[in-house]
Scaffold this motif. Sequence first.
Motif, short mmCIF file in Angstrom:
data_model
loop_
_atom_site.label_atom_id
_atom_site.label_comp_id
_atom_site.label_asym_id
_atom_site.label_seq_id
_atom_site.Cartn_x
_atom_site.Cartn_y
_atom_site.Cartn_z
N VAL A 105 15.13 -3.15 6.64
CA VAL A 105 14.57 -3.53 5.35
C VAL A 105 15.24 -2.82 4.18
CG1 VAL A 105 12.45 -3.64 3.97
CG2 VAL A 105 12.36 -4.13 6.41
N ARG A 106 15.55 -1.55 4.32
CA ARG A 106 16.17 -0.80 3.22
C ARG A 106 17.58 -1.30 2.89
NH1 ARG A 106 15.59 5.20 4.93
NH2 ARG A 106 14.87 4.37 6.89
N ALA A 107 18.18 -2.01 3.81
CA ALA A 107 19.55 -2.52 3.58
C ALA A 107 19.57 -3.71 2.62
CB ALA A 107 20.19 -2.92 4.90
N TYR A 108 18.48 -4.42 2.50
CA TYR A 108 18.47 -5.63 1.68
C TYR A 108 18.73 -5.35 0.20
CZ TYR A 108 17.03 -8.42 5.68
OH TYR A 108 17.01 -9.07 6.87
N PRO A 109 17.99 -4.44 -0.44
CA PRO A 109 18.30 -4.15 -1.84
C PRO A 109 19.69 -3.53 -2.02
CG PRO A 109 16.32 -2.95 -1.16
CD PRO A 109 16.79 -3.73 0.01
N VAL A 110 20.11 -2.72 -1.05
CA VAL A 110 21.45 -2.13 -1.11
C VAL A 110 22.50 -3.25 -1.05
CG1 VAL A 110 23.10 -0.64 0.11
CG2 VAL A 110 20.72 0.08 -0.13
N ALA A 111 22.30 -4.19 -0.15
CA ALA A 111 23.23 -5.32 -0.02
C ALA A 111 23.29 -6.11 -1.32
CB ALA A 111 22.80 -6.23 1.13
N ALA A 112 22.14 -6.36 -1.92
CA ALA A 112 22.12 -7.12 -3.18
C ALA A 112 22.87 -6.37 -4.28
CB ALA A 112 20.68 -7.41 -3.61
N LEU A 113 22.68 -5.07 -4.38
CA LEU A 113 23.37 -4.28 -5.41
C LEU A 113 24.88 -4.23 -5.17
CD1 LEU A 113 20.91 -1.29 -5.91
CD2 LEU A 113 21.49 -3.06 -7.57
N ILE A 114 25.28 -4.03 -3.92
CA ILE A 114 26.70 -3.97 -3.62
C ILE A 114 27.36 -5.32 -3.88
CG2 ILE A 114 28.38 -3.74 -1.74
CD1 ILE A 114 26.59 -1.47 -0.66
N LEU A 115 26.71 -6.39 -3.46
CA LEU A 115 27.27 -7.73 -3.71
C LEU A 115 27.33 -8.03 -5.21
CD1 LEU A 115 25.65 -9.72 -0.78
CD2 LEU A 115 28.07 -9.14 -1.05
N ALA A 116 26.31 -7.57 -5.96
CA ALA A 116 26.34 -7.75 -7.41
C ALA A 116 27.52 -7.00 -8.03
CB ALA A 116 25.02 -7.29 -8.03
N ALA A 117 27.79 -5.80 -7.53
CA ALA A 117 28.95 -5.05 -8.02
C ALA A 117 30.24 -5.80 -7.71
CB ALA A 117 28.98 -3.66 -7.40
N PHE A 118 30.32 -6.40 -6.50
CA PHE A 118 31.49 -7.21 -6.16
C PHE A 118 31.63 -8.40 -7.10
CE2 PHE A 118 31.47 -5.66 -1.53
CZ PHE A 118 32.52 -4.78 -1.76
N VAL A 119 30.51 -9.03 -7.45
CA VAL A 119 30.55 -10.18 -8.36
C VAL A 119 31.11 -9.76 -9.71
CG1 VAL A 119 29.13 -11.81 -9.68
CG2 VAL A 119 28.72 -11.51 -7.23
N VAL A 120 30.61 -8.66 -10.24
CA VAL A 120 31.09 -8.18 -11.54
C VAL A 120 32.59 -7.90 -11.45
CG1 VAL A 120 30.98 -6.24 -13.17
CG2 VAL A 120 28.88 -7.27 -12.28
N TYR A 121 33.02 -7.24 -10.40
CA TYR A 121 34.43 -6.90 -10.25
C TYR A 121 35.28 -8.16 -10.07
CZ TYR A 121 38.68 -4.58 -8.97
OH TYR A 121 39.98 -4.16 -8.96
N GLU A 122 34.79 -9.11 -9.27
CA GLU A 122 35.54 -10.35 -9.04
C GLU A 122 35.71 -11.14 -10.34
OE1 GLU A 122 34.12 -10.92 -4.40
OE2 GLU A 122 32.96 -11.82 -6.00
N VAL A 123 34.67 -11.18 -11.15
CA VAL A 123 34.76 -11.87 -12.44
C VAL A 123 35.73 -11.13 -13.36
CG1 VAL A 123 33.47 -12.51 -14.52
CG2 VAL A 123 32.51 -12.99 -12.25
N PHE A 124 35.63 -9.81 -13.39
CA PHE A 124 36.54 -9.00 -14.20
C PHE A 124 37.99 -9.24 -13.81
CE2 PHE A 124 38.98 -5.03 -14.55
CZ PHE A 124 38.93 -4.82 -15.93
#
Length: 161
Positions: A105-124
């Motif tokens: 369960v604790r991995a879910y918010p971590v996964a969302a945050l890490i993927l969000a960071a990847f999205v920001v970086y991919e767009v950049f």
Amino acid sequence: MTEAKTTATEKFFRIAIAIKGLDGALQVVGALILAFIPASTVSGFTHAVITRDLLGDPSGTLARHLESATENFLHGDTKTFAVAYLLAHGLIKLGLVWALAKKIVRAYPVAALILAAFVVYEVFRAVHTHSIALPFFAALDVLIIVLVLREYRQLKRSRSA
């Protein structure tokens, strides 16, 4: 009716993380291959694609774009970046997929945050490199984030009930 919808969401989530796991594994393999491919092989491949008219006119826009991308890749820091990015991104994805598949369960918010960071970086990176692939990967990551958060809420509800 809610149970059928939950089952469909669960199946879609499982398919999405399986695709993400496959993507992560391919990125790790790609990084390792890229790290050991000699520049002459990459250059030869590009030359073969352009001279065989696989992209249309050898002096056309696509051929010029491929040639320019190959030159940047071979002579800039792009190869080092690509290897490091693919390796890190792939290993992180594999770790997240493993944790999500185990329903940690604790991995879910971590996964969302890490993927969000990847999205920001991919767009950049897409804005700076004019990549046509990175926006696609960013959109896929956004979809995975939505699924991860939905599954997380569902898991929390089922554990508190």
